[in-house]
Motif scaffolding. Structure first.
Motif, PDB file in Angstrom:
ATOM      1  N   GLY A  54       0.806  -1.215   0.000  1.00  0.00           N
ATOM      2  CA  GLY A  54       0.000   0.000   0.000  1.00  0.00           C
ATOM      3  C   GLY A  54       0.839   1.264   0.000  1.00  0.00           C
ATOM      4  N   TRP A  55       2.001   1.205  -0.654  1.00  0.00           N
ATOM      5  CA  TRP A  55       2.923   2.334  -0.711  1.00  0.00           C
ATOM      6  C   TRP A  55       3.248   2.587  -2.188  1.00  0.00           C
ATOM      7  N   PRO A  56       2.283   3.090  -2.975  1.00  0.00           N
ATOM      8  CA  PRO A  56       2.499   3.243  -4.414  1.00  0.00           C
ATOM      9  C   PRO A  56       3.521   4.333  -4.723  1.00  0.00           C
ATOM     10  N   PRO A  57       4.277   4.183  -5.802  1.00  0.00           N
ATOM     11  CA  PRO A  57       5.249   5.205  -6.171  1.00  0.00           C
ATOM     12  C   PRO A  57       4.574   6.451  -6.738  1.00  0.00           C
ATOM     13  N   GLU A  58       5.240   7.576  -6.585  1.00  0.00           N
ATOM     14  CA  GLU A  58       4.803   8.788  -7.261  1.00  0.00           C
ATOM     15  C   GLU A  58       5.038   8.658  -8.766  1.00  0.00           C
ATOM     16  N   MET A  59       6.105   7.934  -9.107  1.00  0.00           N
ATOM     17  CA  MET A  59       6.487   7.789 -10.508  1.00  0.00           C
ATOM     18  C   MET A  59       7.424   6.597 -10.631  1.00  0.00           C
ATOM     19  N   ILE A  60       7.365   5.918 -11.786  1.00  0.00           N
ATOM     20  CA  ILE A  60       8.407   4.953 -12.106  1.00  0.00           C
ATOM     21  C   ILE A  60       9.074   5.375 -13.411  1.00  0.00           C
ATOM     22  N   ILE A  61      10.365   5.096 -13.508  1.00  0.00           N
ATOM     23  CA  ILE A  61      11.129   5.322 -14.726  1.00  0.00           C
ATOM     24  C   ILE A  61      11.625   3.952 -15.162  1.00  0.00           C
ATOM     25  N   ALA A  62      11.210   3.537 -16.340  1.00  0.00           N
ATOM     26  CA  ALA A  62      11.462   2.163 -16.772  1.00  0.00           C
ATOM     27  C   ALA A  62      12.102   2.133 -18.153  1.00  0.00           C
ATOM     28  N   LEU A  63      12.932   1.139 -18.344  1.00  0.00           N
ATOM     29  CA  LEU A  63      13.521   0.908 -19.654  1.00  0.00           C
ATOM     30  C   LEU A  63      12.410   0.517 -20.628  1.00  0.00           C
ATOM     31  N   GLU A  64      12.401   1.188 -21.771  1.00  0.00           N
ATOM     32  CA  GLU A  64      11.369   0.904 -22.779  1.00  0.00           C
ATOM     33  C   GLU A  64      11.366  -0.591 -23.090  1.00  0.00           C
ATOM     34  N   PRO A  65      10.258  -1.286 -22.824  1.00  0.00           N
ATOM     35  CA  PRO A  65      10.252  -2.751 -23.017  1.00  0.00           C
ATOM     36  C   PRO A  65      10.177  -3.138 -24.489  1.00  0.00           C
ATOM     37  N   LYS A  66      11.087  -4.031 -24.907  1.00  0.00           N
ATOM     38  CA  LYS A  66      11.022  -4.592 -26.256  1.00  0.00           C
ATOM     39  C   LYS A  66      10.035  -5.754 -26.288  1.00  0.00           C
ATOM     40  N   SER A  67       9.932  -6.434 -25.165  1.00  0.00           N
ATOM     41  CA  SER A  67       8.905  -7.450 -24.954  1.00  0.00           C
ATOM     42  C   SER A  67       8.497  -7.272 -23.503  1.00  0.00           C
ATOM     43  N   ASP A  68       7.579  -8.080 -23.031  1.00  0.00           N
ATOM     44  CA  ASP A  68       7.180  -7.904 -21.629  1.00  0.00           C
ATOM     45  C   ASP A  68       7.590  -9.087 -20.778  1.00  0.00           C
ATOM     46  N   GLU A  69       8.779  -9.614 -21.061  1.00  0.00           N
ATOM     47  CA  GLU A  69       9.273 -10.729 -20.266  1.00  0.00           C
ATOM     48  C   GLU A  69       9.469 -10.338 -18.808  1.00  0.00           C
ATOM     49  N   GLU A  70       9.811  -9.065 -18.569  1.00  0.00           N
ATOM     50  CA  GLU A  70      10.032  -8.591 -17.202  1.00  0.00           C
ATOM     51  C   GLU A  70       8.741  -8.106 -16.537  1.00  0.00           C
ATOM     52  N   GLY A  71       7.644  -8.120 -17.269  1.00  0.00           N
ATOM     53  CA  GLY A  71       6.383  -7.671 -16.686  1.00  0.00           C
ATOM     54  C   GLY A  71       6.294  -6.177 -16.501  1.00  0.00           C
ATOM     55  N   VAL A  72       7.096  -5.399 -17.260  1.00  0.00           N
ATOM     56  CA  VAL A  72       7.125  -3.950 -17.079  1.00  0.00           C
ATOM     57  C   VAL A  72       5.796  -3.316 -17.474  1.00  0.00           C
ATOM     58  N   THR A  73       5.202  -3.792 -18.563  1.00  0.00           N
ATOM     59  CA  THR A  73       3.929  -3.225 -19.009  1.00  0.00           C
ATOM     60  C   THR A  73       2.840  -3.432 -17.953  1.00  0.00           C
ATOM     61  N   LYS A  74       2.800  -4.618 -17.379  1.00  0.00           N
ATOM     62  CA  LYS A  74       1.818  -4.900 -16.331  1.00  0.00           C
ATOM     63  C   LYS A  74       2.078  -4.037 -15.095  1.00  0.00           C
ATOM     64  N   LEU A  75       3.359  -3.898 -14.730  1.00  0.00           N
ATOM     65  CA  LEU A  75       3.707  -3.068 -13.582  1.00  0.00           C
ATOM     66  C   LEU A  75       3.318  -1.618 -13.833  1.00  0.00           C
ATOM     67  N   ALA A  76       3.600  -1.124 -15.052  1.00  0.00           N
ATOM     68  CA  ALA A  76       3.265   0.259 -15.388  1.00  0.00           C
ATOM     69  C   ALA A  76       1.766   0.499 -15.272  1.00  0.00           C
ATOM     70  N   ALA A  77       0.969  -0.458 -15.733  1.00  0.00           N
ATOM     71  CA  ALA A  77      -0.487  -0.318 -15.646  1.00  0.00           C
ATOM     72  C   ALA A  77      -0.938  -0.268 -14.189  1.00  0.00           C
ATOM     73  N   ARG A  78      -0.298  -1.076 -13.366  1.00  0.00           N
ATOM     74  CA  ARG A  78      -0.659  -1.099 -11.938  1.00  0.00           C
ATOM     75  C   ARG A  78      -0.294   0.222 -11.258  1.00  0.00           C
ATOM     76  N   VAL A  79       0.862   0.781 -11.616  1.00  0.00           N
ATOM     77  CA  VAL A  79       1.287   2.065 -11.050  1.00  0.00           C
ATOM     78  C   VAL A  79       0.338   3.173 -11.487  1.00  0.00           C
ATOM     79  N   ARG A  80       0.005   3.194 -12.773  1.00  0.00           N
ATOM     80  CA  ARG A  80      -0.900   4.227 -13.287  1.00  0.00           C
ATOM     81  C   ARG A  80      -2.279   4.151 -12.624  1.00  0.00           C
ATOM     82  N   ALA A  81      -2.745   2.942 -12.376  1.00  0.00           N
ATOM     83  CA  ALA A  81      -4.059   2.776 -11.766  1.00  0.00           C
ATOM     84  C   ALA A  81      -4.116   3.360 -10.364  1.00  0.00           C
TER      85      ALA A  81
END
Length: 271
Positions: A54-81
């Motif tokens: 329950g401690w969401p970030p103010e912002m994340i800075i992520a390496l542009e994903p070439k694929s989503d093997e690291e789950g970055v897209t899913k994480l980004a969606a969760r942060v934005r929500a």
């Protein structure tokens, strides 16, 4: 801070001179952290740990994903929500932020949280007087989490618990262990009314740590890396204990000594 009533934004930034990147990089310095109330945490796991806590970030800075093997897209969606902004970027920017080659694929910007000193009265509390080494403090936070300690108190001129090296050493436990900070005078007043035993390690300790009866609430009070507890801090302890050693070493690293003492004091409460 982000407006948590809205979904976070998504931007693509590739310049190390961008004001957003420069502001994030500034958080490597204690002055910028103190002025902004923010800090950096590196790594996918740490950000997931924070979200789960329950401690969401103010912002994340992520390496542009070439694929989503690291789950970055899913994480980004969760942060934005949860109202956090998402910056997608490149390797040079990530290396600048992390100050090292082969950086993590994602870095979070979080709001600092400190617990009120008055809440540190239950379970097993760890108190550190003036620790200066960020690696030691981060490791102690991680150990406190591992043994189920209820919180950490930093006393006096202690290192910043939200510094990059400290947070890195916690391996995510920074989001699990409540932290309070205070000066020695206020701590001494708080200690008078603490409802349980205050155990301090000391070179002049006369009680073997293994002989201390297990009981909660309790507090473990540790001193600085160089000189241990001051006389003022030692005076609030009952008992002052020693850690048994069989070899020729006459002392232990602060993080190691704290771990030994915590596991001994928490032994009856561990699974």
């Amino acid at each position: 801070m982000s407006d948590r009533a809205r979904a976070g934004t998504v931007k693509h930034i590739t310049s190390t001179q961008n004001p957003v990147i420069k502001a994030a990089k500034a958080l490597q310095q204690r002055k910028a952290r103190a002025e902004s109330g923010l800090f950096l945490a590196e790594g996918h796991k740490l950000i997931v740990d924070a979200l789960d806590e329950g401690w969401p970030p103010e912002m994340i800075i992520a390496l542009e994903p070439k694929s989503d093997e690291e789950g970055v897209t899913k994480l980004a969606a969760r942060v934005r929500a949860q109202g956090g902004d998402v910056i997608f970027t490149n390797i040079p920017v990530m290396e600048k932020l992390a100050r090292r080659d082969n950086p993590q694929t994602v870095i979070g910007v979080f709001e600092q949280r400190f617990a009120p000193l008055e809440t540190m009265t239950k379970g097993t509390v760890v108190a550190l007087e003036g620790p200066r080494d960020p690696g030691n403090v981060g490791t102690i936070i991680r150990t406190a989490d591992a043994v189920g300690a209820s919180g950490l108190i930093l006393i006096g001129a202690a290192t910043d618990p939200f510094g990059v090296e400290t947070v890195r050493a916690t391996m995510g436990s920074i989001f699990h262990v409540p932290i309070a900070r205070t000066d020695l005078a206020r701590f001494s007043s708080f200690a008078v009314d603490f409802p349980g035993r205050i155990v301090g390690t000391h070179l002049n300790g006369t009680v073997d740590l293994r002989d201390v009866p297990a009981a909660e609430p309790q507090m473990l009070l540790m001193g600085t890396e160089q000189s241990g507890l001051t006389e003022a801090a030692a005076s609030v302890c009952d008992p002052l204990v020693k850690i048994a050693m069989a070899g020729k070493a006459d002392s232990l690293n602060l993080a190691v000594a704290t771990a030994v003492a915590l596991y001994e004091l928490r032994r009856p409460f561990l699974p």
